[in-house]
Design a protein around this motif. Sequence first.
Motif, PDB file in Angstrom:
ATOM      1  N   ALA A 154      -8.591  -0.068  10.354  1.00 13.85           N
ATOM      2  CA  ALA A 154      -9.889   1.126   9.701  1.00 13.85           C
ATOM      3  C   ALA A 154     -10.821   0.561   9.829  1.00 13.85           C
ATOM      4  O   ALA A 154     -11.309  -0.586  10.126  1.00 13.85           O
ATOM      5  N   ALA A 155     -12.308   0.594   9.207  1.00 15.99           N
ATOM      6  CA  ALA A 155     -13.635   0.727   9.413  1.00 15.99           C
ATOM      7  C   ALA A 155     -13.472  -1.192   8.485  1.00 15.99           C
ATOM      8  O   ALA A 155     -14.492  -1.236   8.517  1.00 15.99           O
ATOM      9  N   GLU A 156     -12.920  -0.509   7.196  1.00 17.15           N
ATOM     10  CA  GLU A 156     -13.064  -1.914   6.494  1.00 17.15           C
ATOM     11  C   GLU A 156     -11.905  -2.479   6.689  1.00 17.15           C
ATOM     12  O   GLU A 156     -10.715  -1.107   6.341  1.00 17.15           O
ATOM     13  N   PRO A 157     -11.295  -3.716   5.833  1.00 16.09           N
ATOM     14  CA  PRO A 157     -10.251  -3.989   5.573  1.00 16.09           C
ATOM     15  C   PRO A 157      -9.123  -3.625   4.533  1.00 16.09           C
ATOM     16  O   PRO A 157     -10.308  -2.899   3.074  1.00 16.09           O
ATOM     17  N   GLY A 158      -8.214  -3.267   4.535  1.00 13.37           N
ATOM     18  CA  GLY A 158      -7.522  -2.817   3.335  1.00 13.37           C
ATOM     19  C   GLY A 158      -5.993  -3.301   2.857  1.00 13.37           C
ATOM     20  O   GLY A 158      -5.861  -4.259   3.130  1.00 13.37           O
ATOM     21  N   HIS A 159      -6.185  -2.514   2.025  1.00 14.49           N
ATOM     22  CA  HIS A 159      -4.116  -3.264   1.457  1.00 14.49           C
ATOM     23  C   HIS A 159      -3.699  -2.207   0.253  1.00 14.49           C
ATOM     24  O   HIS A 159      -4.206  -1.485   0.012  1.00 14.49           O
ATOM     25  N   LEU A 160      -2.387  -2.287   0.848  1.00 17.60           N
ATOM     26  CA  LEU A 160      -1.802  -1.470   0.472  1.00 17.60           C
ATOM     27  C   LEU A 160       0.264  -2.089  -0.123  1.00 17.60           C
ATOM     28  O   LEU A 160       0.172  -2.737   0.272  1.00 17.60           O
ATOM     29  N   HIS A 161       0.370  -1.790  -1.483  1.00 13.19           N
ATOM     30  CA  HIS A 161       0.991  -2.188  -1.950  1.00 13.19           C
ATOM     31  C   HIS A 161       2.378  -1.449  -1.865  1.00 13.19           C
ATOM     32  O   HIS A 161       1.965   0.297  -2.612  1.00 13.19           O
ATOM     33  N   LEU A 162       3.583  -0.815  -1.714  1.00  7.46           N
ATOM     34  CA  LEU A 162       5.010   0.458  -1.800  1.00  7.46           C
ATOM     35  C   LEU A 162       5.875  -0.389  -2.479  1.00  7.46           C
ATOM     36  O   LEU A 162       6.072  -2.112  -2.019  1.00  7.46           O
ATOM     37  N   THR A 163       6.354   0.341  -2.723  1.00  3.55           N
ATOM     38  CA  THR A 163       8.067   0.526  -3.557  1.00  3.55           C
ATOM     39  C   THR A 163       8.797   0.932  -3.427  1.00  3.55           C
ATOM     40  O   THR A 163       9.769   0.788  -3.921  1.00  3.55           O
ATOM     41  N   GLU A 164       8.704   2.248  -2.143  1.00  8.04           N
ATOM     42  CA  GLU A 164       9.454   2.200  -2.152  1.00  8.04           C
ATOM     43  C   GLU A 164       9.228   2.797  -0.689  1.00  8.04           C
ATOM     44  O   GLU A 164       8.453   3.520   0.065  1.00  8.04           O
ATOM     45  N   ARG A 165      10.630   3.054   0.306  1.00  5.58           N
ATOM     46  CA  ARG A 165      10.192   3.435   1.354  1.00  5.58           C
ATOM     47  C   ARG A 165      12.048   3.936   2.356  1.00  5.58           C
ATOM     48  O   ARG A 165      12.740   3.296   1.976  1.00  5.58           O
ATOM     49  N   PHE A 166      11.985   5.283   2.763  1.00  7.39           N
ATOM     50  CA  PHE A 166      13.107   5.368   3.391  1.00  7.39           C
ATOM     51  C   PHE A 166      13.992   6.219   1.884  1.00  7.39           C
ATOM     52  O   PHE A 166      15.318   6.102   2.469  1.00  7.39           O
ATOM     53  N   GLY A 167      13.784   5.614   1.078  1.00  7.99           N
ATOM     54  CA  GLY A 167      14.567   6.382  -0.370  1.00  7.99           C
ATOM     55  C   GLY A 167      14.965   4.889  -0.966  1.00  7.99           C
ATOM     56  O   GLY A 167      16.172   5.528  -1.822  1.00  7.99           O
ATOM     57  N   HIS A 168      14.389   3.582  -0.352  1.00  6.94           N
ATOM     58  CA  HIS A 168      15.417   2.457  -0.767  1.00  6.94           C
ATOM     59  C   HIS A 168      14.033   1.537  -1.693  1.00  6.94           C
ATOM     60  O   HIS A 168      12.595   1.884  -1.374  1.00  6.94           O
ATOM     61  N   GLU A 169      14.968   1.063  -2.813  1.00  6.45           N
ATOM     62  CA  GLU A 169      13.055   0.734  -3.228  1.00  6.45           C
ATOM     63  C   GLU A 169      12.946  -0.561  -2.568  1.00  6.45           C
ATOM     64  O   GLU A 169      13.771  -1.856  -2.786  1.00  6.45           O
ATOM     65  N   ASP A 171       9.607  -3.807  -1.982  1.00 12.44           N
ATOM     66  CA  ASP A 171       8.086  -4.914  -2.829  1.00 12.44           C
ATOM     67  C   ASP A 171       7.149  -5.458  -1.620  1.00 12.44           C
ATOM     68  O   ASP A 171       7.539  -6.173  -1.311  1.00 12.44           O
ATOM     69  N   LEU A 172       6.434  -4.268  -0.699  1.00 10.28           N
ATOM     70  CA  LEU A 172       5.808  -4.368   0.042  1.00 10.28           C
ATOM     71  C   LEU A 172       4.830  -4.610  -0.317  1.00 10.28           C
ATOM     72  O   LEU A 172       4.544  -3.100  -0.030  1.00 10.28           O
ATOM     73  N   ASP A 173       4.193  -5.501   0.887  1.00 13.09           N
ATOM     74  CA  ASP A 173       2.681  -5.620   1.198  1.00 13.09           C
ATOM     75  C   ASP A 173       2.006  -5.189   2.399  1.00 13.09           C
ATOM     76  O   ASP A 173       2.364  -5.771   2.799  1.00 13.09           O
ATOM     77  N   TYR A 174       0.636  -4.600   2.357  1.00 11.82           N
ATOM     78  CA  TYR A 174       0.799  -4.153   3.417  1.00 11.82           C
ATOM     79  C   TYR A 174      -1.318  -4.538   3.386  1.00 11.82           C
ATOM     80  O   TYR A 174      -1.510  -3.982   2.717  1.00 11.82           O
ATOM     81  N   TYR A 175      -1.472  -5.203   4.517  1.00  9.69           N
ATOM     82  CA  TYR A 175      -2.732  -5.812   5.000  1.00  9.69           C
ATOM     83  C   TYR A 175      -3.246  -4.743   6.225  1.00  9.69           C
ATOM     84  O   TYR A 175      -2.477  -5.085   7.332  1.00  9.69           O
ATOM     85  N   TRP A 176      -4.430  -4.255   6.099  1.00 15.78           N
ATOM     86  CA  TRP A 176      -4.809  -3.667   7.511  1.00 15.78           C
ATOM     87  C   TRP A 176      -6.507  -4.413   8.048  1.00 15.78           C
ATOM     88  O   TRP A 176      -6.875  -4.564   6.983  1.00 15.78           O
ATOM     89  N   ARG A 177      -6.755  -5.219   9.171  1.00 14.01           N
ATOM     90  CA  ARG A 177      -7.503  -5.638   9.197  1.00 14.01           C
ATOM     91  C   ARG A 177      -8.460  -5.154  10.957  1.00 14.01           C
ATOM     92  O   ARG A 177      -8.311  -4.431  11.083  1.00 14.01           O
TER      93      ARG A 177
END
Length: 221
Positions: A154-169, A171-177
């Motif tokens: 993206a235009a600026e770096p960012g961060h997202l933390h997810l606690t659920e995906r595909f119906g599963h619990e 603890d995953l961090d995503y960083y875009w740069r």
Amino acid sequence: MSDACETFLQPTRTSYDAIAKDYTDSFPSGLSHPLDHALITAFAELVRANGTAPVADLGSGPGHVTALLHEHGVPAFGVDLSPTMVTTAREAHPGLRFHVGSMTSLDLPDATLGGILALYSTIHIPDTHLPATFAHFHRTLLPGAHVLLAFQTAAEPGHLHLTERFGHEIDLDYYWRTPEQITETLTGAGLDLVATVRREPSDEERLARAFVLARRPGGGD
């Protein structure tokens, strides 16, 4: 492996173990756009032109792209943090080699790889650990060998933390740069920039995709 690394590696490993089947079903090819395929093809050509040393597909997941490299005549093996992903890849591609490991501490000899591919796998590594990770890339690549990275951008770096995906619990961090941020870190590790490509989101993608191609100096420069 340091305790600092383990603080993010263990949740990442556990999260992908939980979603391995659903992730594999949702991304049957591992690549979502014709441009992605074209860049993998170009990477394979560069690898073949530099010799016959193997390529490490880091964060290989279900093994789709490892298999694609093999189809292009590149000796490739997969490394993934998740044991369940590795099992999935071995079952789907029994003729190829996959093993559990982390790109943050590559258990590979110096100057033995003909290339490194890391598609959407550096996105889980915090900024503070990227320089050491890319230093491992430099250490394990042969002179003249290439590394291809793909990541959300993206235009600026960012961060997202997810606690659920595909119906599963999870603890995953995503960083875009930004490509510039990745390029600066790669060159700081001693790698030379070859090319950057940015494509806009397609279909259900929310963020643009960036590809950065770099190489270890030497090998007839």
